[in-house]
Motif scaffolding. Structure first.
Motif, PDB file in Angstrom:
ATOM      1  N   LEU A   1       0.826  -1.200   0.000  1.00  0.00           N
ATOM      2  CA  LEU A   1       0.000   0.000   0.000  1.00  0.00           C
ATOM      3  C   LEU A   1       0.867   1.259   0.000  1.00  0.00           C
ATOM      4  N   LEU A   2       1.865   1.275   0.890  1.00  0.00           N
ATOM      5  CA  LEU A   2       2.737   2.453   0.952  1.00  0.00           C
ATOM      6  C   LEU A   2       3.578   2.610  -0.322  1.00  0.00           C
ATOM      7  N   THR A   3       4.034   1.495  -0.855  1.00  0.00           N
ATOM      8  CA  THR A   3       4.868   1.568  -2.066  1.00  0.00           C
ATOM      9  C   THR A   3       4.075   2.084  -3.248  1.00  0.00           C
ATOM     10  N   ILE A   4       2.841   1.591  -3.412  1.00  0.00           N
ATOM     11  CA  ILE A   4       2.022   2.065  -4.529  1.00  0.00           C
ATOM     12  C   ILE A   4       1.697   3.549  -4.352  1.00  0.00           C
ATOM     13  N   GLY A   5       1.373   3.946  -3.127  1.00  0.00           N
ATOM     14  CA  GLY A   5       1.113   5.369  -2.890  1.00  0.00           C
ATOM     15  C   GLY A   5       2.331   6.219  -3.158  1.00  0.00           C
ATOM     16  N   ASP A   6       3.506   5.743  -2.684  1.00  0.00           N
ATOM     17  CA  ASP A   6       4.749   6.480  -2.944  1.00  0.00           C
ATOM     18  C   ASP A   6       5.037   6.552  -4.436  1.00  0.00           C
TER      19      ASP A   6
END
Length: 710
Positions: free
Chosen positions: A225-230
Motif C-alpha cells: 500500500l505504501l509503495t504504490i502510494g509512494d
C-alpha cells in the motif's frame, strides 16, 4: 528586492534537494513537498501549452533537470520513512488507499499501467522527437544564417534585425541541443522510479517480517500500500513532466498558444465535423451500443459545425459591408505592377520547376548566396532575382533576362548532370556547350555520374550550371544594373565612414548622375567599386579641373590601380603585350577628342593589320596562361580609346596604362609586341571612313583617308 529573491530561489532549491538526500524529513513536511512537486509539474505542463514557440520557454531543459532531482530527492525521503516507520505521511497513504481500492492486485496493475504509459509511450517518444529535432535544427542552422545574410544584403532587414535573428537561430539550436540531453533525464527518472518501487516492496516486506514481527500477509498489505502510494505521488508528476517534454519539443512556432491554435485548426473544416457527427449517430443504431452517449456526441459535433458555418457567413457579410468596392486605380496599379520591368529575371521551362521546389535543389538559396558574393566582389547592390516559369520555352530551357532583355540562354535537362572534359563520347547523353566558358560537354544521366568522374570529367549539377551562368550575366551587365538609387545608397554608406570624401564630391562639383556614369564606366571594364572611399576622393580631386566622364574614370582607375592589376596577375606576375614605341607615338598623334570620348584616327588598312596583330598576340599569350590572359599596356592618354577598340575586337582582353602597372607590386613578363606597321591591303581606302563605338560609318573629321578607333 523581488528580483534578488528570484535569483536565490533556484540555488536555495538545489541546496534543499541536497538536504533531502541526507537529512530525514518528517512526514508532515514530506506531505507539503509532495504537493509542491505535483503542482510544479502541473504548472510546467500548462506553461508549455500556452507557449507560442519553444524559445518562449527556453529555461525548460534546466527546469526539467531541477524538477527531476527534486522528485528523486522525494523518493529517497519517502523510502526512508516507508522502510523506517512504515508510514510516509497522509498524501502517500491516501494515494495508496484510493488506487488499491481494497485490492492490492488492482493497485499494482494500475500502477504498472501508469509506468508503461510514461516509460514506453511518452518518454520514449519525447526522447526520439528531441533527438530528431536537435539534429534537424543544427543541420538547418547554416541555411538560416545564409538566409538572414541574404535578406540583410537585399535591404529587407536592418542590421539590428539581422543580429536579433542570428541570436534567435543560435538560441534555437542551443535549446534543441539541450532538450536532446534533457530528455535522457526523463528516461532515467522513469527507470529509477521502477527500481525504487521494487526496492520498497521487497525491502519493506523483509523489514516488516524481520524487525516488526509482522505476518507475511500484513507485511505485504502494509508495504505494498505504501509503495504504490509512494510510486503514484512520484510517477504522476513524472508523467506530467514527460508530457511537457513531448509538448515542448513537438511545438512549432505559432502566433497563438496551443489551445487557440488547436481549436482553430480542428474547426477549420465544417465537413469533417458533420461527417464525424453523422458517424456517431449511425453507430448509435448498432445493436447493443449505448444510444444516448453516441447521439449526444454526434449532435454536439453537428451543432458545432453549424455554429462554425454561421460564424463564417456572418464574418463574410461583415467584411463585405465594410470593404469598399475596388476603385479603378487599383486596376491601374495592378497593370503598372505587371508592366514593371524586373532588373534580373530567370525564366524556367515547366519541366525545370523542380530546380526551385524539388528535393535536393536549392536554386533560390544559391541565388541569394550569389547575390551576396557578387556584392562583395563588385561592390554593387545586386537586385533581387525574380524566378518564374514560362510555357513559351522549350523543354529543359532557361533564359536569364536583364531589364526585360534576354542576356543568356541555356539548358538543364532533368535527371542529368553536366560532364566537362575529353573522351566523353562513350557515355550516353546529349552533347552541349557550357554557356559561360564555351567548353564542350555532355549532359549525362545521374546514374552515370560516377562513370563520368572515372573518365576524368568534371561533373557539375544543374543548379551550379545555372548559377554560374547567372553570375557571368550579372558581371557582364553590372553597369546596367547599377541604378541611381543604388548609387545614392552606396554614397550614404561612404558618408557614414568617410564624410569628407562625399561632401567634396556631391552635389557639387558632381551630381549623382555624373557619379553614376563614372561608376558604370568602371563596372563596364569589370573594375570592382568596393573601395568607394578611395574612388570618391580621386574623382573629387579630378573634378576640380574637369568633369569629363573619361577623365574622371581614369582618375578613379588610378586610385584603385593596384587592385586592378592584381586581378589580372597570376602568381604576382603580370603578362603584358606591349605596343611598339614608334607605333604608339603615331597613335598618340592621331588621338582626337569627341562627345563619345577620345578616338583614334588611322588608315583603315593599318587598322585591320593592327587588329590582326592584337588577336594573334592575345592567342599566343593565352596558350598556357591558365585563367589569366595577357593584358595590353599602353600610354595613359591612349588607354580609353584603345580599350573601346579592343573590347569590341578581342573580347575580354584588359587594357592597362603604364601608370596603373607601375603602381602595383608585381613582376612584368612581356609576352608580345604589337607593331601595327603591316597593312593588310596595299592601298588605303580612298574615302574617309569613321569606325566609332558602334562601327557605323560617318564622315572623317579631317577629310583624309582615316578610321576613327574607339
Amino acid at each position: 528586492m523581488n528580483r534578488n529573491y528570484s535569483r536565490l530561489l533556484v540555488p536555495v532549491g538545489v541546496v534543499g534537494i541536497l538536504m533531502l538526500l541526507i537529512v530525514p524529513v518528517p512526514a508532515p513536511m514530506l506531505d507539503v513537498l509532495i504537493i509542491i512537486n505535483i503542482l510544479l509539474a502541473l504548472v510546467i505542463l500548462l506553461t508549455t501549452m500556452f507557449a507560442k514557440k519553444p524559445l518562449d520557454f527556453s529555461v525548460f531543459p534546466s527546469l526539467l533537470l531541477a524538477a527531476t532531482l527534486f522528485r528523486l530527492g522525494l523518493n529517497v525521503a519517502s523510502t526512508r520513512l516507508v522502510l523506517g516507520d512504515a508510514y510516509a505521511g497522509q498524501v502517500i497513504a491516501a494515494f495508496g488507499q484510493i488506487t488499491v481500492g481494497g485490492s492490492i492486485v488492482i493497485g499494482a496493475v494500475v500502477f504498472l499501467i501508469l509506468v508503461v504509459i510514461q516509460f514506453i509511450v511518452v518518454t520514449k517518444g519525447a526522447e526520439r522527437v528531441a533527438e530528431v529535432g536537435a539534429r534537424f535544427t543544427l543541420d538547418a542552422m547554416p541555411g538560416k544564417q545564409m538566409a538572414i545574410d541574404a535578406d540583410l544584403n537585399a535591404g529587407l532587414i536592418t542590421e539590428e534585425q539581422a543580429r536579433a535573428r542570428r541570436a534567435e537561430v543560435a538560441a534555437e539550436a542551443d535549446f534543441y541541443g539541450a532538450m536532446d540531453g534533457a530528455s535522457k533525464f526523463v528516461k532515467g527518472d522513469a527507470i529509477a522510479g521502477i527500481v525504487i518501487i521494487i526496492i520498497n516492496v521487497v525491502g519493506g516486506i523483509a523489514l516488516g517480517m524481520a524487525q516488526r514481527g509482522m505476518e507475511l500477509g500484513d507485511a505485504v498489505n502494509t508495504y505494498t500500500l505504501l509503495t504504490i502510494g509512494d510510486g503514484l505521488v512520484t510517477q504522476i508528476p513524472a508523467l506530467l513532466m514527460a508530457v511537457a517534454t513531448g509538448m515542448i519539443v513537438t511545438r512549432s512556432n505559432a502566433e497563438n498558444d496551443l489551445g487557440t491554435t488547436a481549436s482553430a485548426q480542428l474547426g477549420q473544416s465544417r465537413t469533417a465535423l458533420q461527417i464525424a457527427g453523422a458517424a456517431a449517430i449511425v453507430m448509435a443504431c448498432i445493436p447493443g451500443m449505448p444510444i444516448l452517449p453516441f447521439v449526444l456526441t454526434g449532435g454536439l459535433l453537428i451543432f458545432t459545425a453549424q455554429r462554425i458555418k454561421a460564424a463564417d457567413a456572418a464574418r463574410a457579410d461583415a467584411l463585405e459591408a465594410i470593404t469598399p468596392p475596388s476603385p479603378a486605380s487599383d486596376t491601374t496599379e495592378e497593370l503598372i505592377e505587371q508592366m514593371r520591368v524586373h532588373p534580373l529575371e530567370i525564366l524556367l521551362a515547366p519541366d525545370l520547376v523542380d530546380l526551385v521546389s524539388g528535393a535536393g535543389n536549392d536554386l533560390l538559396g544559391r541565388v541569394k548566396a550569389l547575390r551576396r558574393k557578387l556584392a562583395l566582389e563588385l561592390g554593387i547592390i545586386v537586385p533581387p532575382v525574380r524566378t518564374r516559369d514560362s510555357v513559351e520555352l522549350a523543354a529543359s530551357e532557361y533564359v536569364i533576362r536583364v531589364a526585360g532583355v534576354e542576356a543568356g540562354r541555356g539548358s538543364a535537362p532533368r535527371g542529368t548532370v553536366l560532364a566537362l572534359g575529353d573522351g566523353l563520347e562513350g557515355l550516353a547523353g546529349t552533347p552541349t556547350v557550357e554557356p559561360v566558358f564555351g567548353l564542350p560537354g555532355r549532359w549525362v544521366p545521374n546514374e552515370l555520374r560516377h562513370s563520368a568522374e572515372v573518365a576524368g570529367a568534371t561533373v557539375i549539377d544543374r543548379v551550379s550550371v545555372l548559377v554560374t551562368h547567372l553570375s557571368r550575366v550579372i558581371t557582364d551587365n553590372a553597369a546596367r544594373l547599377l541604378t541611381r538609387e543604388d548609387v545614392r545608397q552606396l554614397t550614404e554608406g561612404v558618408k557614414r565612414i568617410n564624410p569628407a570624401a562625399v561632401e567634396e564630391l556631391t552635389p557639387s562639383p558632381l551630381s549623382l548622375a555624373e557619379v553614376q556614369r563614372v561608376l558604370q564606366n568602371l563596372l563596364s571594364e569589370e573594375v570592382a567599386i568596393t573601395d568607394l572611399s578611395r574612388i570618391y576622393e580621386a574623382i573629387a580631386l579630378r573634378a576640380r579641373a574637369s568633369t569629363d566622364p573619361e577623365a574622371l574614370t581614369e582618375a578613379a582607375r588610378a586610385a584603385v590601380a593596384p587592385a586592378i592589376v592584381a586581378s589580372h596577375a597570376s602568381d604576382r606576375t603580370l603578362r603584358v603585350i606591349m605596343l611598339d614605341p614608334l607605333f604608339e607615338q603615331q597613335l598618340l598623334e592621331s588621338l582626337r577628342p569627341s562627345d563619345a570620348g577620345s578616338q583614334l584616327l588611322v588608315e583603315p588598312s593599318r587598322l585591320e593589320g593592327f587588329l590582326d596583330e592584337v588577336r594573334s598576340a592575345v592567342e599566343r599569350a593565352g596558350s598556357g596562361a591558365g585563367d589569366h590572359t595577357a593584358a595590353i599596356v599602353c600610354a595613359p592618354a591612349l588607354r580609353p580609346a584603345m580599350r573601346r577598340l579592343i573590347a569590341a575586337q578581342a573580347g575580354g582582353t584588359p587594357v592597362l596604362s603604364y601608370q596603373e602597372v607601375s603602381s602595383a607590386s608585381v613582376a612584368i613578363e612581356t609576352v608580345g609586341v604589337v607593331r601595327g606597321a603591316r597593312p593588310v591591303h596595299d592601298q588605303a581606302a580612298p574615302a574617309a571612313i569613321a569606325v566609332g563605338q558602334a562601327g557605323s560609318p560617318s564622315g572623317s573629321p579631317s577629310g583624309s583617308p582615316a578610321s576613327v578607333l574607339g
